[in-house]
Motif scaffolding. Structure first.
Motif, mmCIF file in Angstrom:
data_model
loop_
_atom_site.group_PDB
_atom_site.id
_atom_site.type_symbol
_atom_site.label_atom_id
_atom_site.label_comp_id
_atom_site.label_asym_id
_atom_site.label_seq_id
_atom_site.Cartn_x
_atom_site.Cartn_y
_atom_site.Cartn_z
ATOM 1 N N LEU A 126 0.842 -1.206 0.000
ATOM 2 C CA LEU A 126 0.000 0.000 0.000
ATOM 3 C C LEU A 126 0.877 1.257 0.000
ATOM 4 C CD1 LEU A 126 -3.085 0.805 0.207
ATOM 5 C CD2 LEU A 126 -2.623 1.246 2.622
ATOM 6 N N ALA A 127 1.941 1.231 0.806
ATOM 7 C CA ALA A 127 2.863 2.369 0.868
ATOM 8 C C ALA A 127 3.522 2.576 -0.494
ATOM 9 C CB ALA A 127 3.916 2.132 1.943
ATOM 10 N N GLN A 128 3.883 1.481 -1.141
ATOM 11 C CA GLN A 128 4.487 1.536 -2.468
ATOM 12 C C GLN A 128 3.512 2.149 -3.478
ATOM 13 O OE1 GLN A 128 7.581 0.446 -3.368
ATOM 14 N NE2 GLN A 128 7.255 0.918 -5.525
ATOM 15 N N LEU A 129 2.244 1.752 -3.349
ATOM 16 C CA LEU A 129 1.222 2.297 -4.248
ATOM 17 C C LEU A 129 1.036 3.794 -4.011
ATOM 18 C CD1 LEU A 129 -1.453 -0.554 -4.033
ATOM 19 C CD2 LEU A 129 -0.024 0.022 -6.001
ATOM 20 N N LEU B 185 2.381 10.363 -3.537
ATOM 21 C CA LEU B 185 2.234 10.778 -2.140
ATOM 22 C C LEU B 185 3.489 10.416 -1.358
ATOM 23 C CD1 LEU B 185 -1.362 9.361 -1.606
ATOM 24 C CD2 LEU B 185 -0.763 11.758 -1.948
ATOM 25 N N MET B 186 3.765 11.168 -0.290
ATOM 26 C CA MET B 186 4.894 10.828 0.565
ATOM 27 C C MET B 186 4.346 10.150 1.810
ATOM 28 S SD MET B 186 7.890 13.324 1.879
ATOM 29 C CE MET B 186 7.349 13.621 3.541
ATOM 30 N N VAL B 187 4.804 8.931 2.053
ATOM 31 C CA VAL B 187 4.281 8.164 3.185
ATOM 32 C C VAL B 187 5.091 8.476 4.438
ATOM 33 C CG1 VAL B 187 3.795 5.849 4.055
ATOM 34 C CG2 VAL B 187 3.543 6.339 1.612
ATOM 35 N N VAL B 188 4.395 8.882 5.517
ATOM 36 C CA VAL B 188 5.111 9.228 6.740
ATOM 37 C C VAL B 188 4.927 8.194 7.850
ATOM 38 C CG1 VAL B 188 5.221 11.709 6.339
ATOM 39 C CG2 VAL B 188 3.218 10.731 7.479
ATOM 40 N N LEU C 136 1.878 15.273 12.662
ATOM 41 C CA LEU C 136 2.755 15.171 11.490
ATOM 42 C C LEU C 136 2.271 16.015 10.314
ATOM 43 C CD1 LEU C 136 3.306 11.306 11.619
ATOM 44 C CD2 LEU C 136 5.049 13.028 12.067
ATOM 45 N N ASP C 137 1.171 16.725 10.505
ATOM 46 C CA ASP C 137 0.607 17.553 9.452
ATOM 47 C C ASP C 137 0.273 16.739 8.191
ATOM 48 O OD1 ASP C 137 -0.393 19.936 8.739
ATOM 49 O OD2 ASP C 137 1.494 20.818 8.039
ATOM 50 N N VAL C 138 -0.365 15.618 8.421
ATOM 51 C CA VAL C 138 -0.700 14.692 7.332
ATOM 52 C C VAL C 138 -1.949 15.160 6.587
ATOM 53 C CG1 VAL C 138 -1.663 12.373 6.972
ATOM 54 C CG2 VAL C 138 0.409 12.666 8.320
ATOM 55 N N GLU C 139 -1.974 14.924 5.275
ATOM 56 C CA GLU C 139 -3.128 15.353 4.469
ATOM 57 C C GLU C 139 -4.096 14.220 4.154
ATOM 58 O OE1 GLU C 139 -1.277 16.988 1.054
ATOM 59 O OE2 GLU C 139 -0.683 18.840 2.065
ATOM 60 N N THR C 140 -3.552 13.012 4.054
ATOM 61 C CA THR C 140 -4.386 11.889 3.612
ATOM 62 C C THR C 140 -4.157 10.658 4.487
ATOM 63 O OG1 THR C 140 -4.049 12.687 1.346
ATOM 64 C CG2 THR C 140 -4.992 10.496 1.584
ATOM 65 N N VAL C 141 -5.232 9.966 4.828
ATOM 66 C CA VAL C 141 -5.120 8.683 5.518
ATOM 67 C C VAL C 141 -5.719 7.620 4.603
ATOM 68 C CG1 VAL C 141 -5.748 7.335 7.555
ATOM 69 C CG2 VAL C 141 -5.310 9.786 7.783
ATOM 70 N N ILE C 142 -4.928 6.599 4.287
ATOM 71 C CA ILE C 142 -5.386 5.569 3.349
ATOM 72 C C ILE C 142 -5.607 4.257 4.100
ATOM 73 C CG2 ILE C 142 -4.897 4.366 1.191
ATOM 74 C CD1 ILE C 142 -2.815 6.589 0.629
ATOM 75 N N PHE C 143 -6.760 3.657 3.913
ATOM 76 C CA PHE C 143 -7.057 2.366 4.533
ATOM 77 C C PHE C 143 -6.811 1.245 3.528
ATOM 78 C CE2 PHE C 143 -8.848 3.197 8.726
ATOM 79 C CZ PHE C 143 -8.854 4.583 8.700
ATOM 80 N N ASP C 144 -6.313 0.129 4.023
ATOM 81 C CA ASP C 144 -5.909 -0.950 3.130
ATOM 82 C C ASP C 144 -7.089 -1.782 2.629
ATOM 83 O OD1 ASP C 144 -3.880 -2.190 1.715
ATOM 84 O OD2 ASP C 144 -3.683 -3.787 3.181
ATOM 85 N N ASP C 145 -8.245 -1.626 3.237
ATOM 86 C CA ASP C 145 -9.439 -2.338 2.772
ATOM 87 C C ASP C 145 -10.472 -1.353 2.245
ATOM 88 O OD1 ASP C 145 -9.440 -5.133 2.813
ATOM 89 O OD2 ASP C 145 -9.322 -5.105 5.008
#
Ligand code: GDP
Length: 359
Positions: free
Chosen positions: A16-19, A25-28, A59-68
């Motif tokens: 998912l991080a690779q995707l 996107l930058m994964v933190v 972390l000032d994150v913009e997006t949260v991605i769920f794996d399902d």
């Protein structure tokens, strides 16, 4: 199947991080939770919601991605819980985003648009309830009507897209064989995500050279020009990588993004030979290739990441004994000259093949 069993949570999150990286996107960070059943409202438990909320704000994150895949309600509840500004999406939406960026042909673009609409359709539910809230509940049912209208519009659009796709497909089948004179041969990289396709592409073309990129500004960002030491050139193009957990609803869109490879002079199948499931991944790629119209296109297999493989000496010897395999390390540059030589040899064959088609 066996492959799924060995594909655990951490492996899936890594993919998912690779995707996400592929999508630009930058994964933190990443996190997971083991629950007997997902929470109906928020997928994860309330403690985890708070934990993620705190982390994304710190972390000032913009997006949260769920794996399902998340339901419309879960998406909305999570966005609300995280505090509005943070975008929540799921694996399917992320993959659709990548396909959308990578759809190089009209047909692929249509197929991806179709998958995006079909993804949206069940998620339209209650998007309009804010209308009711704004009106202080006086127009009760208004939001619901609007959803029905929207769904009907979307279904009509889906129908139109399907018809258009059919037309485009017919047209392609008719005209495929007429396209002959390619001014410069195209070599397509195929393979699993994370196999090292883009590293190889960058390594071979010195993609950091801006002047060259500008020359080819009309090409999509995943195509580069490679000059061989005999002065001849070819275009090297990266394709959307294979994914372990490809949602079934996206299979057609994935194939469509691969259709363009039927126009290439050579297919280079990049394999992460250091991966424990390398053979399964090869088989999966071969299976899809056999279903596409590419049987006549010569293929070359590249065993990449040989530097990382524990038995690299054995692998190199085996590759040496096989005509269709070249062993490289896109990271260290090992074997790249062999690779270019092999491409050159095969392109010569393919150019003869292309010329033979010209009346
Ligand atoms: P793609 O998804 O196929 O385009 O894969 P990438 O090119 O993005 O590579 C995925 C990861 O593998 C990256 O972290 C690369 O640095 C790494 N990688 C690529 N090629 C090699 C290689 O030859 N050796 C090693 N050790 N790592 C590599």
């Amino acid at each position: 199947g066996e492959q799924e069993i060995s594909f655990g949570i951490e492996e899936s999150l890594k993919e998912l991080a690779q995707l996400a990286d592929t999508a630009g996107l930058m994964v933190v960070g990443s996190s997971f939770q083991k629950l007997v059943t997902p929470n109906g409202r928020t997928y994860i438990g309330s403690g985890k919601v708070t934990e993620i909320k705190d982390a994304v704000h710190a972390l000032d994150v913009e997006t949260v991605i769920f794996d399902d895949e998340l339901s419309a309600g879960q998406l909305r509840n999570l966005e609300k819980a995280f505090g509005g500004k943070i975008r929540v999406c799921d694996r399917t939406a992320l993959i659709l985003d990548i396909f959308n960026q990578r759809a190089a042909t009209h047909e692929a673009a249509l197929q991806v648009a179709l998958a995006q609409m079909e993804y949206q359709l069940p998620r339209l539910t209650k998007m309009w309830t804010h209308l009711e809230r704004q009106a202080g509940g006086q127009v009760k049912g208004m939001g619901e009507k609007q959803i029905e209208v929207d769904k009907r519009i979307l279904r009509t659009q889906i129908g139109v897209l399907k018809k258009e796709l059919e037309t485009v497909r017919k047209h392609r089948r008719q005209y495929r064989n007429r396209r002959v004179s390619v001014p410069i041969p195209v070599v397509s990289l195929v393979g699993y995500t994370n196999a090292g396709k883009s590293t190889l592409l960058n390594r071979l073309t010195g993609a950091n050279v801006l002047a060259e990129d500008r020359l080819f500004a009309t090409l999509d960002p995943t195509t580069r020009r490679v000059q061989m030491n005999n002065g001849k050139e070819f275009l090297l193009t990266d394709t959307v990588g294979f994914i372990q957990k490809l949602p079934t609803t996206l299979v057609a869109a994935f194939r469509a993004t691969l259709e363009e490879i039927s126009e290439s002079s050579l297919l280079v199948h990049v394999v992460d030979i250091s991966h424990p499931l390398a053979q399964q991944q090869i088989d999966a790629v071969d299976k899809v290739l056999s279903e596409l119209d590419v049987a006549a296109i010569p293929q070359l297999m590249v065993w990449n990441k040989v530097d990382k493989a524990s038995d690299s000496q054995k692998i190199k010897i085996e590759a040496n004994n096989r005509e269709d395999v070249v062993c490289v390390s896109a990271l260290t540059g090992d074997g790249l000259q062999d690779f270019c030589d092999a491409v050159q040899a095969r392109l010569k064959d393919s150019m003869v093949w292309v010329e033979a088609l010209v009346p």
